[in-house]
Design an enzyme around this catalytic site. Structure first.
Site, PDB file in Angstrom:
ATOM      1  N   LYS A  52       0.843  -1.208   0.000  1.00  0.00           N
ATOM      2  CA  LYS A  52       0.000   0.000   0.000  1.00  0.00           C
ATOM      3  C   LYS A  52       0.874   1.253   0.000  1.00  0.00           C
ATOM      4  CE  LYS A  52      -3.874  -2.375   2.207  1.00  0.00           C
ATOM      5  NZ  LYS A  52      -4.644  -2.690   3.411  1.00  0.00           N
ATOM      6  N   GLN A  96      -5.438  -1.473   9.640  1.00  0.00           N
ATOM      7  CA  GLN A  96      -5.160  -2.777   9.031  1.00  0.00           C
ATOM      8  C   GLN A  96      -5.709  -3.901   9.912  1.00  0.00           C
ATOM      9  OE1 GLN A  96      -3.722  -2.979   5.951  1.00  0.00           O
ATOM     10  NE2 GLN A  96      -3.939  -5.197   5.947  1.00  0.00           N
ATOM     11  N   ASP A 119     -11.268   2.532   3.532  1.00  0.00           N
ATOM     12  CA  ASP A 119     -11.582   1.107   3.367  1.00  0.00           C
ATOM     13  C   ASP A 119     -13.065   0.870   3.076  1.00  0.00           C
ATOM     14  OD1 ASP A 119      -9.503  -0.789   3.485  1.00  0.00           O
ATOM     15  OD2 ASP A 119      -9.293  -0.564   5.651  1.00  0.00           O
TER      16      ASP A 119
HETATM   17  N1  GUN Z   1      -6.862  -7.024   6.022  1.00  0.00           N
HETATM   18  C1  GUN Z   1      -7.119  -7.808   4.963  1.00  0.00           C
HETATM   19  N2  GUN Z   1      -7.703  -7.088   3.973  1.00  0.00           N
HETATM   20  C2  GUN Z   1      -7.819  -5.830   4.433  1.00  0.00           C
HETATM   21  C3  GUN Z   1      -8.339  -4.628   3.883  1.00  0.00           C
HETATM   22  O1  GUN Z   1      -8.841  -4.562   2.747  1.00  0.00           O
HETATM   23  N3  GUN Z   1      -8.260  -3.532   4.688  1.00  0.00           N
HETATM   24  C4  GUN Z   1      -7.744  -3.573   5.935  1.00  0.00           C
HETATM   25  N4  GUN Z   1      -7.739  -2.459   6.645  1.00  0.00           N
HETATM   26  N5  GUN Z   1      -7.264  -4.658   6.476  1.00  0.00           N
HETATM   27  C5  GUN Z   1      -7.288  -5.785   5.726  1.00  0.00           C
END
Ligand code: GUN
Length: 285
Positions: A52, A96, A119
């Site tokens: 990211k 996350q 998200d």
């Molecule tokens: N953990 C696994 N996939 C995701 C996601 O799309 N966003 C976040 N914040 N955590 C994750």
């Protein structure tokens, strides 16, 4: 083996990220900022966050990584998020997942400001997704819809089977596809006659998190398969589909890696850019 039927998320995500980069480069003054909150040191989370941040760097979006100890309390984590909600230079916030046991994940999703919900996990955002009035969409479902549209795969009137009813993928995706007039069946690994139901689909989305779940008996020759699985087997990253046996039997399929994964990241950054623009409009008015 011919791989003509692959839908490359790697390719489409690059196109999307380059479009974002073009817009950010032209901005005079303030740039969008995404804050990624991590609790603890989960190895899979470390990897996802690294991807990211790299995408942020490519586009010019400011990527800020905040790490808190595994033992942080609910109250302290909430205080940190409330502070980020109030910071004008922060346009997107993600926490996350997974979070440690002492943290109420749903409560965390609820306190992230709707205006910074990169998200799309805030229940208010999800409600708008259901009603088809949102400008922010959870990143993985958004990426899946973009992959299908990119390949000109018809959605209206199409039978879509989704395996997985998670709040992150199955539930929002089902609603987004319903809003595009698809006929959606949402299954899970406990569904009776799963194989039979799947085999009738035009589009099969597997988000079960179960390696080699999708075998030749689940598919048909006109089918498009979207593999959302992210499983580690014998140190290798693989999806839910038994790729070697299934890939030659279907019309289109996303690979793992290089399918849905990079699209999730591209859509997360697109959400950040959208939130930035929404906030700029709100401060002008
Ligand atoms: N953990 C696994 N996939 C995701 C996601 O799309 N966003 C976040 N914040 N955590 C994750």
């Amino acid at each position: 083996m011919s791989l003509q039927n692959l839908i490359s998320g790697k390719e489409l995500s690059k196109i999307i990220l380059t479009k974002i980069k073009d817009q950010v480069t032209k901005m005079v003054g303030e740039k969008p900022q995404l804050v990624i909150v991590q609790v603890g040191n989960n190895p899979a989370s470390n990897k996802y966050i690294q991807h990211k941040l790299r995408a942020c760097e490519y586009t010019g979006i400011i990527g800020t990584h905040l790490v808190f100890p595994e033992t942080i309390s609910q109250v302290d984590l909430e205080k940190q998020i409330i502070t980020l909600n109030q910071e004008e230079q922060v346009h997107g916030i993600i926490v996350q997942l997974p979070l440690p046991k002492q943290i109420d994940e749903q409560r965390i999703n609820e306190i992230i400001s709707v205006t910074k919900d990169a998200d799309g996990f805030n229940p208010a955002t999800l409600g708008k997704v259901v009603l088809n009035t949102s400008t922010i969409f959870p990143a993985t479902p958004a990426g899946i819809v973009k992959l299908l549209e990119w390949k000109n795969i018809e959605l209206a009137g199409t039978n879509v089977v989704i395996i997985g009813r998670s709040n992150i993928v199955g539930k929002p995706l089902a609603n987004m596809l319903i809003n595009k007039s698809a006929t959606v069946t949402v299954c899970n690994t406990k569904t009776k006659n799963l194989q039979e139901i799947a085999a009738k689909a035009n589009i099969l989305v597997s988000a079960a998190g179960s390696a080699k779940l999708i075998t030749p008996k689940f598919v048909n020759e006109n089918m498009t398969i979207i593999d959302v699985g992210a499983n580690f087997v014998d140190g290798k990253y693989c999806g839910d589909v038994d790729f070697e046996s299934v890939q030659p039997l279907v019309k289109y399929i996303t690979p793992v890696p290089g399918g849905v994964g990079p699209m999730t990241i591209a859509c997360l950054l697109e959400n950040t850019l959208t939130s930035f623009k929404n906030q700029q409009i709100a401060t002008k008015n």
